[in-house]
Design an enzyme around this catalytic site. Structure first.
Site, short mmCIF file in Angstrom:
data_model
loop_
_atom_site.label_atom_id
_atom_site.label_comp_id
_atom_site.label_asym_id
_atom_site.label_seq_id
_atom_site.Cartn_x
_atom_site.Cartn_y
_atom_site.Cartn_z
N ASP A 35 0.87 -1.18 0.00
CA ASP A 35 0.00 0.00 0.00
C ASP A 35 0.91 1.24 0.00
O ASP A 35 1.60 1.51 0.98
CB ASP A 35 -0.90 -0.03 1.25
CG ASP A 35 -1.90 1.13 1.29
OD1 ASP A 35 -1.61 2.18 0.71
OD2 ASP A 35 -2.96 0.96 1.92
N LYS A 47 -6.12 10.33 -1.38
CA LYS A 47 -5.13 11.08 -0.60
C LYS A 47 -4.22 11.90 -1.53
O LYS A 47 -4.72 12.82 -2.16
CB LYS A 47 -4.36 10.11 0.30
CG LYS A 47 -5.25 9.03 0.98
CD LYS A 47 -6.20 9.61 2.00
CE LYS A 47 -7.24 8.61 2.52
NZ LYS A 47 -6.77 7.31 2.95
C1 LIG Z 1 -7.35 6.05 3.18
C2 LIG Z 1 -6.50 4.85 3.07
C3 LIG Z 1 -6.99 3.65 2.54
C4 LIG Z 1 -8.45 3.48 2.12
O1 LIG Z 1 -8.76 4.27 1.02
P1 LIG Z 1 -10.23 4.87 0.74
O2 LIG Z 1 -10.03 5.64 -0.52
O3 LIG Z 1 -10.60 5.72 1.92
O4 LIG Z 1 -11.16 3.73 0.57
C5 LIG Z 1 -6.12 2.57 2.43
N1 LIG Z 1 -4.83 2.67 2.83
C6 LIG Z 1 -4.33 3.80 3.35
C7 LIG Z 1 -2.91 3.84 3.78
C8 LIG Z 1 -5.14 4.93 3.50
O5 LIG Z 1 -4.64 6.05 4.03
#
Ligand SMILES: *Cc1c(COP(=O)(O)O)cnc(C)c1O
Length: 384
Positions: free
Chosen positions: A175, A200
């Site tokens: 991720d 983000k």
């Molecule tokens: C926000 C986030 C997610 C989930 O993403 P969404 O777009 O809110 O579904 C997954 N991993 C990390 C590190 C995040 O900050």
């Protein structure tokens, strides 16, 4: 334009995008359509139905593949939808080794949804990649890591994880939401799948929820594209367009996020009321050398604790900041402040939370791209 010989700044602006064939529009239009006319059954221009393909989404998928140094990109309606698609590669009885310092929503979908489908998760400390070896058995299929982590900014060595994954034929998923492709490209270090919450830094303007997967292996892409189309958690064309627009300025935004993050981490570290600052750019961060190896800079996410380690002391700071808005999420142009103990990690019992290093006064900052002197002045008056 797909050439991976071009520098990242150029690819962020041009990759995946070409002038619209009918009008010459320089920006890919929002193809707000659900279906496409066929000349004869099966005879079409590559587009049949918009769950399967949409030209705005195609442009974004190609752009994301290029900026992550990957061959293929797949877009989803959220970061969690992208994660959900990856887990559907697995079968009941399969096991996954997961970093225990994990985004809360990912922890929730693993333990509350996929555990019910017979998938087994081992949550381990991945700050030392060698820890993984003790959990590999004949059922292990996947390693799942996040780096840097939220909110303690721990670092996982992607190259070391990839070596173990290759030895045991496991799929390594990283991720990369916190770092963004500007700071880190996990595929270059041997990861098989990169996950993004484009909500983000990629979107960058706190105006869209969106997710993505990037990979190099054609067979893996085919399986994930099949899941994307079969399960249908695809983004609408307007959301895809917002991310396509957002990534054009990723490099200039990230450069400022990093500069501001560094200045604020340094300011907090010297503040008499601050106990500890968590930021992977400090040379005494436990995995700073690994961060330096796999990241180009250290980003705008950081956390800190107060000498008065209480929820009340943290609340006093949170209630006084004016430029830093109290909110969940991260990675937008505006600065945000959050309190993991009562917000993102509020559902974890206190003892376990503290054992995981999330103390009562821990405050997390997503440093935006405002003027850094204004941001420091805001923190100075709030901490007092
Ligand atoms: C926000 C986030 C997610 C989930 O993403 P969404 O777009 O809110 O579904 C997954 N991993 C990390 C590190 C995040 O900050």
């Amino acid at each position: 334009m797909q050439s991976n010989n071009l520098k990242l700044s150029t690819r962020l602006i041009h990759a995946g995008v070409s002038p619209d064939p009918t009008t010459g529009a320089i920006m890919t239009p929002i193809y707000q359509t659900s279906t496409y006319v066929q000349e004869a059954p099966g005879k079409h221009k590559g587009y049949e139905y918009a769950r399967t393909q949409n030209p705005t989404r195609t442009a974004l998928q190609n752009a994301l593949a290029s900026i992550e140094n990957g061959k293929f990109g797949l877009c989803f309606s959220s970061g969690m939808a992208a994660t959900d698609a990856v887990m559907k590669l697995l079968m009941p009885g399969d096991e996954v080794i997961v970093a225990n310092d994990l985004y809360g929503g990912t922890f929730r979908v693993f333990t509350k949804v996929f555990a019910n489908y017979g998938i087994r998760f081992h949550f381990i400390n991945m700050s030392h990649a060698e820890n993984i070896r003790g959990y590999v058995n004949k059922n292990t299929k996947m390693i799942w890591a996040e780096t840097p982590t939220n909110p303690l900014l721990n670092i996982v060595d992607i190259e070391a994880c990839a070596k173990i994954a290759k030895e045991h034929k496991l799929t390594l998923v990283v991720d990369n939401t916190f770092a963004s492709p500007y700071l880190q490209n996990p595929l270059d270090w041997g990861a098989d799948i990169v996950v993004h919450s484009a909500t983000k830094y990629l979107g960058g303007h706190s105006d869209v929820v969106h997710g993505a997967l990037i990979m190099n292996d054609a067979e893996l892409e085919e399986r994930l594209r099949f899941i994307q189309n079969s399960c249908g958690a695809v983004p609408g064309p307007h959301d895809a367009w917002l991310v396509l627009r957002g990534i054009k300025t990723l490099h200039v935004r990230m450069q400022r996020h990093c500069e501001n993050g560094r200045a604020i981490a340094t300011f907090l570290r010297h503040h008499p009321k601050v106990e500890k600052v968590y930021w992977c750019g400090f040379p005494d961060h436990p995995n700073h050398d690994i961060a330096k190896k796999q990241m180009r800079d250290f980003g705008g996410m950081l956390s800190f604790t107060l000498k008065d380690d209480s929820i009340e002391a943290a609340n006093r700071v949170l209630s006084k900041t004016e430029l830093f808005s109290l909110a969940e999420s991260l990675g937008g142009v505006e600065s945000l402040i959050g309190h993991p103990a009562t917000m993102t990690h509020g559902s974890i019992p206190r003892e376990q939370r503290i054992a995981n290093g999330l103390s009562d006064s821990l405050i997390r900052l997503s440093v935006g791209i405002e003027d850094v002197e204004d941001l420091i002045a805001d923190l100075r008056q709030a901490i007092g």
